[in-house]
Enzyme design. Structure first.
Site, PDB file in Angstrom:
ATOM      1  N   SER A 109       0.907  -1.246   0.057  1.00 31.51           N
ATOM      2  CA  SER A 109      -0.208   0.030   0.064  1.00 31.51           C
ATOM      3  C   SER A 109       0.889   1.249   0.064  1.00 31.51           C
ATOM      4  O   SER A 109       0.489   2.402  -0.791  1.00 31.51           O
ATOM      5  CB  SER A 109      -0.955  -0.088   0.999  1.00 31.51           C
ATOM      6  OG  SER A 109      -1.881  -1.110   0.988  1.00 31.51           O
ATOM      7  N   LYS A 122      -8.344  -4.988  11.657  1.00 28.89           N
ATOM      8  CA  LYS A 122      -9.318  -4.641  10.633  1.00 28.89           C
ATOM      9  C   LYS A 122     -10.727  -4.908  11.587  1.00 28.89           C
ATOM     10  O   LYS A 122     -11.638  -4.222  11.276  1.00 28.89           O
ATOM     11  CB  LYS A 122      -9.363  -5.686   9.494  1.00 28.89           C
ATOM     12  CG  LYS A 122      -8.413  -5.196   8.633  1.00 28.89           C
ATOM     13  CD  LYS A 122      -8.302  -6.512   7.608  1.00 28.89           C
ATOM     14  CE  LYS A 122      -8.506  -6.059   6.253  1.00 28.89           C
ATOM     15  NZ  LYS A 122      -8.388  -6.986   5.060  1.00 28.89           N
ATOM     16  N   ASP A 174     -12.669  -3.767   0.166  1.00 31.66           N
ATOM     17  CA  ASP A 174     -12.566  -4.813  -0.377  1.00 31.66           C
ATOM     18  C   ASP A 174     -13.431  -5.333  -1.598  1.00 31.66           C
ATOM     19  O   ASP A 174     -12.972  -5.769  -2.485  1.00 31.66           O
ATOM     20  CB  ASP A 174     -12.246  -5.948   0.355  1.00 31.66           C
ATOM     21  CG  ASP A 174     -11.056  -6.096   1.231  1.00 31.66           C
ATOM     22  OD1 ASP A 174     -10.294  -5.287   0.676  1.00 31.66           O
ATOM     23  OD2 ASP A 174     -10.908  -6.517   2.413  1.00 31.66           O
ATOM     24  N   ALA A 202     -13.717 -12.370   3.925  1.00 32.11           N
ATOM     25  CA  ALA A 202     -13.665 -12.113   2.655  1.00 32.11           C
ATOM     26  C   ALA A 202     -14.573 -12.462   1.792  1.00 32.11           C
ATOM     27  O   ALA A 202     -14.957 -11.889   0.700  1.00 32.11           O
ATOM     28  CB  ALA A 202     -12.148 -12.668   1.755  1.00 32.11           C
ATOM     29  N   GLU A 240     -22.031 -24.112   9.976  1.00 32.62           N
ATOM     30  CA  GLU A 240     -22.744 -22.821  10.517  1.00 32.62           C
ATOM     31  C   GLU A 240     -22.334 -21.513   9.665  1.00 32.62           C
ATOM     32  O   GLU A 240     -23.404 -20.603   9.725  1.00 32.62           O
ATOM     33  CB  GLU A 240     -22.248 -22.757  11.895  1.00 32.62           C
ATOM     34  CG  GLU A 240     -22.800 -24.068  12.765  1.00 32.62           C
ATOM     35  CD  GLU A 240     -22.158 -25.385  12.498  1.00 32.62           C
ATOM     36  OE1 GLU A 240     -21.077 -25.430  12.078  1.00 32.62           O
ATOM     37  OE2 GLU A 240     -22.703 -26.451  12.534  1.00 32.62           O
ATOM     38  N   GLN A 271      -8.895  -2.299  -3.959  1.00 33.30           N
ATOM     39  CA  GLN A 271      -9.378  -1.888  -2.823  1.00 33.30           C
ATOM     40  C   GLN A 271      -8.532  -0.618  -2.406  1.00 33.30           C
ATOM     41  O   GLN A 271      -8.961   0.322  -1.807  1.00 33.30           O
ATOM     42  CB  GLN A 271      -9.087  -2.855  -1.728  1.00 33.30           C
ATOM     43  CG  GLN A 271      -7.626  -3.365  -1.263  1.00 33.30           C
ATOM     44  CD  GLN A 271      -6.724  -2.578  -0.818  1.00 33.30           C
ATOM     45  OE1 GLN A 271      -7.130  -1.783   0.305  1.00 33.30           O
ATOM     46  NE2 GLN A 271      -5.576  -2.278  -0.777  1.00 33.30           N
TER      47      GLN A 271
HETATM   48  P1  ATR Z   1     -10.879 -14.402   5.880  1.00 35.60           P
HETATM   49  O1  ATR Z   1     -11.518 -13.176   6.655  1.00 35.60           O
HETATM   50  O2  ATR Z   1      -9.514 -14.077   5.216  1.00 35.60           O
HETATM   51  O3  ATR Z   1     -12.096 -14.707   4.856  1.00 35.60           O
HETATM   52  P2  ATR Z   1     -11.639 -16.348   7.709  1.00 35.60           P
HETATM   53  O4  ATR Z   1     -12.745 -15.515   8.128  1.00 35.60           O
HETATM   54  O5  ATR Z   1     -11.050 -16.999   8.586  1.00 35.60           O
HETATM   55  O6  ATR Z   1     -10.563 -15.688   6.871  1.00 35.60           O
HETATM   56  O7  ATR Z   1     -12.383 -17.502   6.407  1.00 35.60           O
HETATM   57  C1  ATR Z   1     -11.649 -18.456   5.910  1.00 35.60           C
HETATM   58  C2  ATR Z   1     -12.484 -19.222   5.044  1.00 35.60           C
HETATM   59  O8  ATR Z   1     -11.463 -20.165   4.283  1.00 35.60           O
HETATM   60  C3  ATR Z   1     -13.597 -20.011   5.528  1.00 35.60           C
HETATM   61  O9  ATR Z   1     -14.633 -20.105   4.869  1.00 35.60           O
HETATM   62  C4  ATR Z   1     -12.895 -21.365   5.763  1.00 35.60           C
HETATM   63  O10 ATR Z   1     -13.652 -22.523   5.791  1.00 35.60           O
HETATM   64  P3  ATR Z   1     -14.341 -22.959   7.205  1.00 35.60           P
HETATM   65  O11 ATR Z   1     -15.592 -21.886   7.454  1.00 35.60           O
HETATM   66  O12 ATR Z   1     -14.822 -24.325   6.845  1.00 35.60           O
HETATM   67  O13 ATR Z   1     -13.076 -22.924   8.293  1.00 35.60           O
HETATM   68  C5  ATR Z   1     -12.128 -21.498   4.429  1.00 35.60           C
HETATM   69  N1  ATR Z   1     -11.043 -22.500   4.386  1.00 35.60           N
HETATM   70  C6  ATR Z   1      -9.738 -22.344   5.092  1.00 35.60           C
HETATM   71  N2  ATR Z   1      -9.178 -23.282   4.717  1.00 35.60           N
HETATM   72  C7  ATR Z   1      -9.800 -24.188   3.873  1.00 35.60           C
HETATM   73  C8  ATR Z   1      -9.598 -25.683   3.246  1.00 35.60           C
HETATM   74  N3  ATR Z   1      -8.370 -26.008   3.467  1.00 35.60           N
HETATM   75  N4  ATR Z   1     -10.318 -25.893   2.517  1.00 35.60           N
HETATM   76  C9  ATR Z   1     -11.779 -25.163   2.477  1.00 35.60           C
HETATM   77  N5  ATR Z   1     -12.057 -24.118   2.953  1.00 35.60           N
HETATM   78  C10 ATR Z   1     -11.139 -23.573   3.647  1.00 35.60           C
END
Ligand code: ATR
Length: 289
Positions: free
Chosen positions: A30, A79, A115, A143, A167, A263
């Site tokens: 940035s 954040k 974003d 994200a 969930e 962004q």
């Molecule tokens: P961010 O704010 O960067 O989105 P986050 O809120 O922790 O980070 O979300 C991470 C996302 O990546 C989640 O949807 C997570 O799935 P879960 O809700 O089942 O944890 C997903 N994720 C992370 N590792 C994964 C993997 N190996 N395969 C599939 N989904 C994954």
């Protein structure tokens, strides 16, 4: 040697100050992008990285206001934590639960999340209409919230989330349905992601999978076809394995660096009301990834 007149151009008594709060902050792109944009428009401004420890965030924000700083980017780990400290928070930032941009005007702080708008920017350059685009979203975290809200706002009529944890997917699904009752929003367990991907036009990876060597493969090669637009928000490496595979299958690919640039462009617009020199910024940052 730098001359006096060059220095006078670089900084003055009325130089406006911008910056980024994060920890660590050394790898952030940035400062480079925003400094380039300020100089491109000959704006009398400086953009500074501030390594703010998690415990220091309230003091750092109060300090920024006291010092007359005009705008801030906010990155990990602040954040989410910054939300309750701000005077006002945009609808997007509230929905996402995270702020990445703060505008400070007359001592008042307004939090935004750029974003989603940033995510859309490279897609707006493609010959596609959001109203005709169904989307398959991998992940349902923060994200994914930014990406899905932006897509539905842009008119995308049909969206399927793929997530491991029911969930989380369920919550995002019902939050989206409440806000966008006209759209079709569903979720499927991750093991059905390949089928979901085949059935939609736009595929977006919103998880961090692909960032590290040895990360699992999210989709099989057979999930991709030439009509697909495949967007990975992971920006290191520039072309993740997912993007490489999609490209081999003839799909249009969008690398995550585009969202990072987008962004930044939206933050710059909020602070300065000027457009970002996107093509030049691309030339600047692509080689750095
Ligand atoms: P961010 O704010 O960067 O989105 P986050 O809120 O922790 O980070 O979300 C991470 C996302 O990546 C989640 O949807 C997570 O799935 P879960 O809700 O089942 O944890 C997903 N994720 C992370 N590792 C994964 C993997 N190996 N395969 C599939 N989904 C994954």
């Amino acid at each position: 040697m730098t001359t006096g007149s060059e220095l006078a151009h670089a900084i003055s008594g009325s130089t406006r100050l911008y910056g980024i709060f994060g920890h660590p902050i050394t790898h952030s792109l940035s400062p480079l992008m925003q400094t380039f944009a300020l100089q491109h428009h000959h704006l009398d401004g400086l953009y500074v990285p501030f390594p703010v420890q998690p415990d220091h965030l309230p003091k750092a924000l109060a300090g920024a206001i006291a010092l007359g700083i005009c705008g801030l980017n906010i990155t990990i780990p602040h954040k989410e934590a910054i939300l309750p400290l701000l005077d006002e928070v945009s609808t997007e930032a509230e929905f996402i639960g995270a702020v990445n941009t703060v505008d400070i005007r007359d001592g008042r702080t307004i939090g935004y999340n750029t974003d989603g708008t940033g995510f859309l920017m490279p897609l707006q350059e493609l010959p596609m209409s959001f109203a005709d685009t169904s989307a398959c979203i991998l992940g349902a975290g923060g994200a994914a919230r930014a990406v899905t809200m932006a897509l539905l706002r842009a008119g995308c009529p049909d969206l399927t989330l793929c997530n491991r944890t029911p969930e989380r997917a369920d919550r995002l699904c019902s939050d989206l349905r409440e806000r966008f009752p006209q759209a079709r929003v569903n979720w499927v367990p991750f093991e059905h992601a390949a089928t979901a991907a085949r059935d939609h036009l736009l595929i977006v990876n919103t998880t961090a999978v692909g960032l590290h060597p040895g990360d699992p493969q999210l989709l099989p090669e057979t999930a991709f076809r030439p009509e697909h637009v495949v967007y990975d928000i992971v920006y290191r490496p520039l072309h993740t394995e997912l993007l490489q595979m999609a490209k081999q299958r003839g799909a249009t690919i969008v690398p995550g660096i585009e969202m990072l640039i987008g962004q930044g462009a939206e933050a710059f617009r909020i602070w300065t009301d000027h457009t970002f020199p996107t093509s030049d910024v691309r030339r600047l940052v692509y080689p750095l990834i």
